[in-house]
Design an enzyme around this catalytic site. Structure first.
Site, mmCIF file in Angstrom:
data_model
loop_
_atom_site.group_PDB
_atom_site.id
_atom_site.type_symbol
_atom_site.label_atom_id
_atom_site.label_comp_id
_atom_site.label_asym_id
_atom_site.label_seq_id
_atom_site.Cartn_x
_atom_site.Cartn_y
_atom_site.Cartn_z
ATOM 1 N NE ARG A 179 47.337 56.883 0.827
ATOM 2 C CZ ARG A 179 47.376 58.177 -0.061
ATOM 3 N NH1 ARG A 179 48.388 58.405 -0.779
ATOM 4 N NH2 ARG A 179 46.466 59.115 0.024
ATOM 5 C CG ASN A 237 39.324 64.465 2.226
ATOM 6 O OD1 ASN A 237 40.413 64.966 2.386
ATOM 7 N ND2 ASN A 237 38.342 64.245 3.095
ATOM 8 C CG HIS A 275 44.059 67.804 -3.806
ATOM 9 N ND1 HIS A 275 44.380 67.799 -2.465
ATOM 10 C CD2 HIS A 275 44.105 68.714 -4.388
ATOM 11 C CE1 HIS A 275 44.766 69.283 -2.394
ATOM 12 N NE2 HIS A 275 44.542 69.817 -3.632
ATOM 13 C CB CYS A 291 46.250 55.582 -19.882
ATOM 14 S SG CYS A 291 47.404 55.100 -21.019
ATOM 15 C CB SER A 311 46.928 71.283 7.949
ATOM 16 O OG SER A 311 47.262 70.785 6.266
ATOM 17 C CG ASN A 321 41.844 71.433 12.176
ATOM 18 O OD1 ASN A 321 42.301 70.721 13.194
ATOM 19 N ND2 ASN A 321 42.447 71.608 10.940
ATOM 20 N N PRO A 322 40.377 70.365 15.419
ATOM 21 C CG PRO A 322 40.783 68.088 15.936
ATOM 22 C CD PRO A 322 40.473 69.081 15.041
HETATM 23 C C1 BJW Z 1 40.783 66.707 12.168
HETATM 24 C C2 BJW Z 1 40.341 65.811 12.690
HETATM 25 C C3 BJW Z 1 39.064 65.503 13.041
HETATM 26 C C4 BJW Z 1 42.562 65.660 12.328
HETATM 27 N N1 BJW Z 1 37.967 66.322 12.721
HETATM 28 N N2 BJW Z 1 39.878 67.742 12.044
HETATM 29 C C5 BJW Z 1 50.770 79.142 -3.020
HETATM 30 C C6 BJW Z 1 51.716 79.559 -1.942
HETATM 31 C C7 BJW Z 1 52.508 78.619 -1.811
HETATM 32 C C8 BJW Z 1 52.674 77.213 -2.224
HETATM 33 C C9 BJW Z 1 52.048 77.061 -3.333
HETATM 34 C C10 BJW Z 1 51.120 78.085 -3.752
HETATM 35 N N3 BJW Z 1 50.269 77.552 -4.849
HETATM 36 C C11 BJW Z 1 50.689 76.407 -5.279
HETATM 37 C C12 BJW Z 1 51.750 76.012 -4.353
HETATM 38 C C13 BJW Z 1 52.580 74.754 -4.312
HETATM 39 C C14 BJW Z 1 51.933 73.427 -3.624
HETATM 40 C C15 BJW Z 1 51.453 73.908 -2.254
HETATM 41 O O1 BJW Z 1 50.543 74.181 -1.932
HETATM 42 N N4 BJW Z 1 52.584 73.947 -1.523
HETATM 43 C C16 BJW Z 1 52.532 73.996 -0.061
HETATM 44 C C17 BJW Z 1 52.486 72.901 0.865
HETATM 45 C C18 BJW Z 1 53.843 74.919 0.268
HETATM 46 N N5 BJW Z 1 50.722 73.396 -4.430
HETATM 47 C C19 BJW Z 1 50.753 72.489 -5.308
HETATM 48 O O2 BJW Z 1 51.748 71.936 -5.875
HETATM 49 C C20 BJW Z 1 49.346 72.265 -6.254
HETATM 50 N N6 BJW Z 1 49.625 72.357 -7.434
HETATM 51 C C21 BJW Z 1 49.535 73.646 -8.082
HETATM 52 O O3 BJW Z 1 49.284 74.757 -7.428
HETATM 53 O O4 BJW Z 1 49.920 73.358 -9.501
HETATM 54 C C22 BJW Z 1 50.143 74.697 -10.132
HETATM 55 C C23 BJW Z 1 50.485 74.363 -11.566
HETATM 56 C C24 BJW Z 1 49.560 75.137 -12.586
HETATM 57 C C25 BJW Z 1 49.665 74.716 -13.926
HETATM 58 C C26 BJW Z 1 50.446 73.751 -14.414
HETATM 59 C C27 BJW Z 1 51.473 73.212 -13.301
HETATM 60 C C28 BJW Z 1 51.274 73.291 -11.990
HETATM 61 C C29 BJW Z 1 49.030 70.655 -6.057
HETATM 62 C C30 BJW Z 1 48.553 70.325 -4.633
HETATM 63 C C31 BJW Z 1 48.430 68.701 -4.647
HETATM 64 C C32 BJW Z 1 48.440 68.253 -3.132
HETATM 65 N N7 BJW Z 1 48.358 66.760 -3.364
HETATM 66 C C33 BJW Z 1 48.097 66.224 -2.007
HETATM 67 C C34 BJW Z 1 48.616 64.385 -2.489
HETATM 68 C C35 BJW Z 1 47.520 63.660 -3.093
HETATM 69 C C36 BJW Z 1 47.950 62.592 -3.418
HETATM 70 C C37 BJW Z 1 48.146 61.370 -2.267
HETATM 71 O O5 BJW Z 1 46.843 61.367 -1.591
HETATM 72 O O6 BJW Z 1 49.133 60.804 -1.928
HETATM 73 O O7 BJW Z 1 46.881 66.175 -1.313
HETATM 74 S S1 BJW Z 1 49.113 66.541 -0.751
HETATM 75 C C38 BJW Z 1 48.099 66.305 0.624
HETATM 76 O O8 BJW Z 1 47.939 67.539 1.251
HETATM 77 C C39 BJW Z 1 46.998 66.037 -0.145
HETATM 78 C C40 BJW Z 1 45.692 66.578 0.776
HETATM 79 O O9 BJW Z 1 44.691 66.671 -0.243
HETATM 80 C C41 BJW Z 1 46.438 68.020 0.978
HETATM 81 C C42 BJW Z 1 45.825 68.655 2.013
HETATM 82 O O10 BJW Z 1 46.017 68.056 3.372
HETATM 83 P P1 BJW Z 1 44.922 68.081 4.212
HETATM 84 O O11 BJW Z 1 43.637 67.406 3.723
HETATM 85 O O12 BJW Z 1 44.520 69.483 4.919
HETATM 86 O O13 BJW Z 1 45.601 67.078 5.466
HETATM 87 P P2 BJW Z 1 46.582 67.362 6.545
HETATM 88 O O14 BJW Z 1 47.090 66.184 7.153
HETATM 89 O O15 BJW Z 1 47.587 68.374 6.160
HETATM 90 O O16 BJW Z 1 45.638 67.897 7.633
HETATM 91 C C43 BJW Z 1 44.783 67.362 8.375
HETATM 92 C C44 BJW Z 1 44.123 68.435 9.445
HETATM 93 O O17 BJW Z 1 42.839 67.789 9.994
HETATM 94 C C45 BJW Z 1 44.856 68.787 10.619
HETATM 95 O O18 BJW Z 1 45.020 70.061 10.774
HETATM 96 C C46 BJW Z 1 44.310 68.088 11.904
HETATM 97 O O19 BJW Z 1 44.301 68.837 12.978
HETATM 98 C C47 BJW Z 1 42.753 67.770 11.539
HETATM 99 N N8 BJW Z 1 42.125 66.839 12.189
HETATM 100 N N9 BJW Z 1 41.547 64.764 13.172
HETATM 101 C C48 BJW Z 1 38.748 67.443 12.382
HETATM 102 N N10 BJW Z 1 38.701 64.045 13.652
#
Ligand code: BJW
Length: 255
Positions: free
Chosen positions: A76, A112, A129, A137, A199, A223-224
């Site tokens: 990636r 991102n 993120h 490390c 999202s 967002n579409p």
């Molecule tokens: C377009 C388009 C165009 C398409 N123009 N738009 C509260 C409530 C519920 C749960 C939780 C909470 N607080 C914490 C949680 C747990 C969890 C969580 O959120 N879970 C939910 C999913 C239920 N969160 C965590 O675990 C976070 N950590 C945490 O809270 O720790 C607490 C802690 C404290 C102290 C000690 C220990 C712990 C961490 C979250 C980490 C997220 N990581 C990822 C992976 C990164 C690694 C990798 O790259 O592989 O990050 S997950 C993934 O989702 C990535 C993204 O940054 C993130 C968000 O996704 P994003 O960017 O929104 O993408 P998509 O695909 O979802 O959406 C794309 C959008 O674009 C769509 O809507 C399309 O329509 C649109 N689109 N084309 C404009 N041209």
């Protein structure tokens, strides 16, 4: 045929942006979609439509199979390195320059990990993120972003006897404390908040939209597709960011 972008709404939103005292933009994977970087959750093209996230994007996965997870992230990293910022990234960096030149505040919160905002010239960036380009490390926590591309082996041992893991934030891991501090402050004190290409399901990032709404900031969503937080938007544009942001930018820079 209904026009894709409501001109009157776009004019109003641009006026609000140009007149705002403090602007925050939160971006997600959709902003980079037009650069060829896959999103996570889009049904056909999203990364997780093709890969099992639990097998690859968690700490447990890395501990179970560090070679597989390191290779996936390295691939990636290489793919992102070969992508270029799109018109949406460039427009955001021009909007930042236009707003800060007028002595107003601008903060870009990004989920991102592709560093395309940085490459497009944005400066006031908070990486929530982490980054695909930083490897950490496991023994010392020290990060490096000068590791060879591709890595010479999977997993790559560190000098301190640990392994290099991708410097991204996996589910269940805390976001960098300084990033959360800066994002919380910015969201709680802004009067205009843009949420773009996300999202809005992952927290704490999505919570910054709620914080901004709770202090009375006006919200622009681009967002579409609708999101669970669309109801908070003052203006919602169902358009790709690479189309809508340049239009907003042209108006903001003219104001
Ligand atoms: C377009 C388009 C165009 C398409 N123009 N738009 C509260 C409530 C519920 C749960 C939780 C909470 N607080 C914490 C949680 C747990 C969890 C969580 O959120 N879970 C939910 C999913 C239920 N969160 C965590 O675990 C976070 N950590 C945490 O809270 O720790 C607490 C802690 C404290 C102290 C000690 C220990 C712990 C961490 C979250 C980490 C997220 N990581 C990822 C992976 C990164 C690694 C990798 O790259 O592989 O990050 S997950 C993934 O989702 C990535 C993204 O940054 C993130 C968000 O996704 P994003 O960017 O929104 O993408 P998509 O695909 O979802 O959406 C794309 C959008 O674009 C769509 O809507 C399309 O329509 C649109 N689109 N084309 C404009 N041209």
């Amino acid at each position: 045929m209904t026009p894709r972008i409501d001109e009157a709404a776009s004019r109003e939103a641009a006026e609000a942006l140009a007149g705002a005292r403090s602007v925050v933009a939160l971006t997600g994977a959709g902003v980079s979609a037009e650069s060829g970087v896959p999103t996570f959750r889009d049904a056909m093209t999203g990364l997780w439509a093709r890969f099992d996230a639990q097998r690859l994007a968690t700490r447990e996965a890395f501990e179970r199979d560090p070679a597989l997870v390191s290779r996936w992230y390295d691939e990636r990293r290489m793919r992102c390195a070969g992508c270029v910022p799109n018109a949406g990234h460039s427009a955001l960096s021009s909007i930042e320059r236009a707003i800060t030149a007028r002595g107003r505040s601008f903060t870009l919160l990004t989920q991102n990990v592709d560093r395309l905002h940085r490459r497009a010239g944005s400066e006031r960036i908070v990486e929530l993120h982490g980054s695909l380009f930083a490897w950490r490390c496991t023994a010392t926590g020290k990060e490096r972003d000068d590791l060879p591309m591709p890595l010479p082996c999977y997993p790559m041992p560190s000098e301190a006897g640990g392994l290099y893991r991708p410097g991204v934030v996996w589910f269940g891991e805390a976001l960098p404390a300084e990033a959360v501090r800066r994002a919380s402050l910015a969201a709680a004190s802004c009067d205009l908040f843009l949420t773009i290409g996300t999202s809005s399901v992952v927290y704490p990032a999505a919570g910054f939209v709620e914080t901004a709404a709770s202090v009375g900031a006006r919200i622009i969503e681009i967002n579409p597709h609708p999101t669970p937080l669309s109801h908070l938007a003052t203006w919602r544009f169902a358009a790709p960011s690479g189309e809508l942001l340049p239009q907003l930018c042209a108006r903001v820079c003219l104001e």
